[in-house]
Design a protein around this motif. Structure first.
Motif, PDB file in Angstrom:
ATOM      1  N   LYS A   1       0.913  -0.732   0.080  1.00 18.02           N
ATOM      2  CA  LYS A   1       0.347   0.086   0.207  1.00 18.02           C
ATOM      3  C   LYS A   1       1.063   1.264   0.097  1.00 18.02           C
ATOM      4  O   LYS A   1       1.591   1.771   0.948  1.00 18.02           O
ATOM      5  CB  LYS A   1      -0.956  -0.273   0.944  1.00 18.02           C
ATOM      6  CG  LYS A   1      -1.854  -0.971   1.208  1.00 18.02           C
ATOM      7  CD  LYS A   1      -2.731  -1.106   2.293  1.00 18.02           C
ATOM      8  CE  LYS A   1      -3.517  -2.675   2.487  1.00 18.02           C
ATOM      9  NZ  LYS A   1      -4.245  -2.509   3.597  1.00 18.02           N
TER      10      LYS A   1
ATOM     11  N   GLN B   1       1.454   4.085   2.621  1.00 12.39           N
ATOM     12  CA  GLN B   1       0.471   4.088   2.747  1.00 12.39           C
ATOM     13  C   GLN B   1       0.059   3.060   4.348  1.00 12.39           C
ATOM     14  O   GLN B   1      -1.029   3.421   5.031  1.00 12.39           O
ATOM     15  CB  GLN B   1      -0.615   4.056   1.848  1.00 12.39           C
ATOM     16  CG  GLN B   1      -0.407   5.389   0.598  1.00 12.39           C
ATOM     17  CD  GLN B   1      -0.099   6.271   1.464  1.00 12.39           C
ATOM     18  OE1 GLN B   1      -1.914   6.707   2.247  1.00 12.39           O
ATOM     19  NE2 GLN B   1       1.028   6.987   1.339  1.00 12.39           N
ATOM     20  N   CYS B   2       0.683   2.431   5.344  1.00 14.30           N
ATOM     21  CA  CYS B   2       0.942   1.821   6.253  1.00 14.30           C
ATOM     22  C   CYS B   2       1.775   1.124   6.112  1.00 14.30           C
ATOM     23  O   CYS B   2       2.596   1.011   6.011  1.00 14.30           O
ATOM     24  CB  CYS B   2      -0.723   0.399   5.534  1.00 14.30           C
ATOM     25  SG  CYS B   2       0.336  -0.827   5.027  1.00 14.30           S
TER      26      CYS B   2
ATOM     27  N   ASP C   1       2.227  -0.180  -5.766  1.00  9.91           N
ATOM     28  CA  ASP C   1       0.852  -0.176  -5.685  1.00  9.91           C
ATOM     29  C   ASP C   1      -0.549  -0.450  -4.963  1.00  9.91           C
ATOM     30  O   ASP C   1      -1.123  -0.005  -6.284  1.00  9.91           O
ATOM     31  CB  ASP C   1       0.948   1.901  -5.601  1.00  9.91           C
ATOM     32  CG  ASP C   1       0.544   2.675  -4.129  1.00  9.91           C
ATOM     33  OD1 ASP C   1      -0.581   1.584  -3.648  1.00  9.91           O
ATOM     34  OD2 ASP C   1      -0.330   3.787  -4.139  1.00  9.91           O
TER      35      ASP C   1
ATOM     36  N   LEU D   1      -3.474   0.674  -4.066  1.00 10.46           N
ATOM     37  CA  LEU D   1      -4.118   1.225  -3.740  1.00 10.46           C
ATOM     38  C   LEU D   1      -4.580   1.817  -5.379  1.00 10.46           C
ATOM     39  O   LEU D   1      -5.038   2.389  -5.320  1.00 10.46           O
ATOM     40  CB  LEU D   1      -3.358   2.069  -3.152  1.00 10.46           C
ATOM     41  CG  LEU D   1      -3.660   1.392  -1.558  1.00 10.46           C
ATOM     42  CD1 LEU D   1      -2.787   3.082  -0.620  1.00 10.46           C
ATOM     43  CD2 LEU D   1      -4.710   0.778  -0.362  1.00 10.46           C
ATOM     44  N   GLN D   2      -3.559   2.002  -5.864  1.00 12.32           N
ATOM     45  CA  GLN D   2      -3.441   2.354  -7.849  1.00 12.32           C
ATOM     46  C   GLN D   2      -4.583   1.694  -8.514  1.00 12.32           C
ATOM     47  O   GLN D   2      -4.996   1.973  -9.544  1.00 12.32           O
ATOM     48  CB  GLN D   2      -2.087   2.668  -8.554  1.00 12.32           C
ATOM     49  CG  GLN D   2      -1.153   4.042  -7.277  1.00 12.32           C
ATOM     50  CD  GLN D   2      -2.311   5.112  -6.818  1.00 12.32           C
ATOM     51  OE1 GLN D   2      -2.557   5.718  -8.134  1.00 12.32           O
ATOM     52  NE2 GLN D   2      -2.012   5.725  -5.430  1.00 12.32           N
TER      53      GLN D   2
ATOM     54  N   ARG E   1      -5.453  -5.155  -6.661  1.00 11.39           N
ATOM     55  CA  ARG E   1      -5.251  -5.222  -4.993  1.00 11.39           C
ATOM     56  C   ARG E   1      -5.732  -6.391  -4.462  1.00 11.39           C
ATOM     57  O   ARG E   1      -5.680  -7.745  -3.549  1.00 11.39           O
ATOM     58  CB  ARG E   1      -5.877  -3.989  -4.371  1.00 11.39           C
ATOM     59  CG  ARG E   1      -5.822  -3.633  -2.637  1.00 11.39           C
ATOM     60  CD  ARG E   1      -6.583  -2.393  -2.349  1.00 11.39           C
ATOM     61  NE  ARG E   1      -7.024  -2.653  -0.859  1.00 11.39           N
ATOM     62  CZ  ARG E   1      -6.930  -1.825  -0.155  1.00 11.39           C
ATOM     63  NH1 ARG E   1      -7.731  -0.478  -1.129  1.00 11.39           N
ATOM     64  NH2 ARG E   1      -7.249  -1.395   1.216  1.00 11.39           N
TER      65      ARG E   1
END
Length: 112
Positions: free
Chosen positions: A22, A29-30, A51, A53-54, A59
């Motif tokens: 992430k 991001q975490c 990533d 999240l993108q 994911r």
């Protein structure tokens, strides 16, 4: 093989060390992703990140690809190693360094 599985497989097979996480190596991001990056940075190996999240497909797809429910996920030379906790356990036991050496993973400064 679905499109997302094919995309993930291509990434995993074509990168020596890849961390699905992430955020990015520069801005995780975490906390788990941050710890995974810190371990790899400390070991001084060249690695790529994805990533999650993108890309919602990546994911979800990475969890199915590895049959592992959490992110981050580390792959070395096409093989799933584990998540942040496993990375930490392996690092503390010297096993992660040994794995990277055995697989002849390039050091960060060796990466072109």
């Amino acid at each position: 093989m679905s499109d997302v599985t094919s995309r993930i497989d291509d990434i995993v097979r074509n990168k020596d060390v890849v961390l699905f996480m992430k955020g990015s190596a520069l801005f995780p991001q975490c906390g788990f992703s941050s710890r995974a990056v810190a371990i790899l940075d400390h070991l001084g190996v060249a690695f790529d990140t994805v990533d999650v999240l993108q890309d919602a497909e990546i994911r979800q797809g990475i969890k199915e690809y590895s049959d592992w429910p959490t992110i981050p996920q580390l792959y070395v030379k096409g093989e799933f190693v584990g998540g942040s906790d496993i990375m930490m356990e392996m690092f503390e036991a010297g096993e992660l360094q040994q794995l990277l050496t055995e697989r002849q993973v390039a050091k960060a400064e060796d990466r072109a």
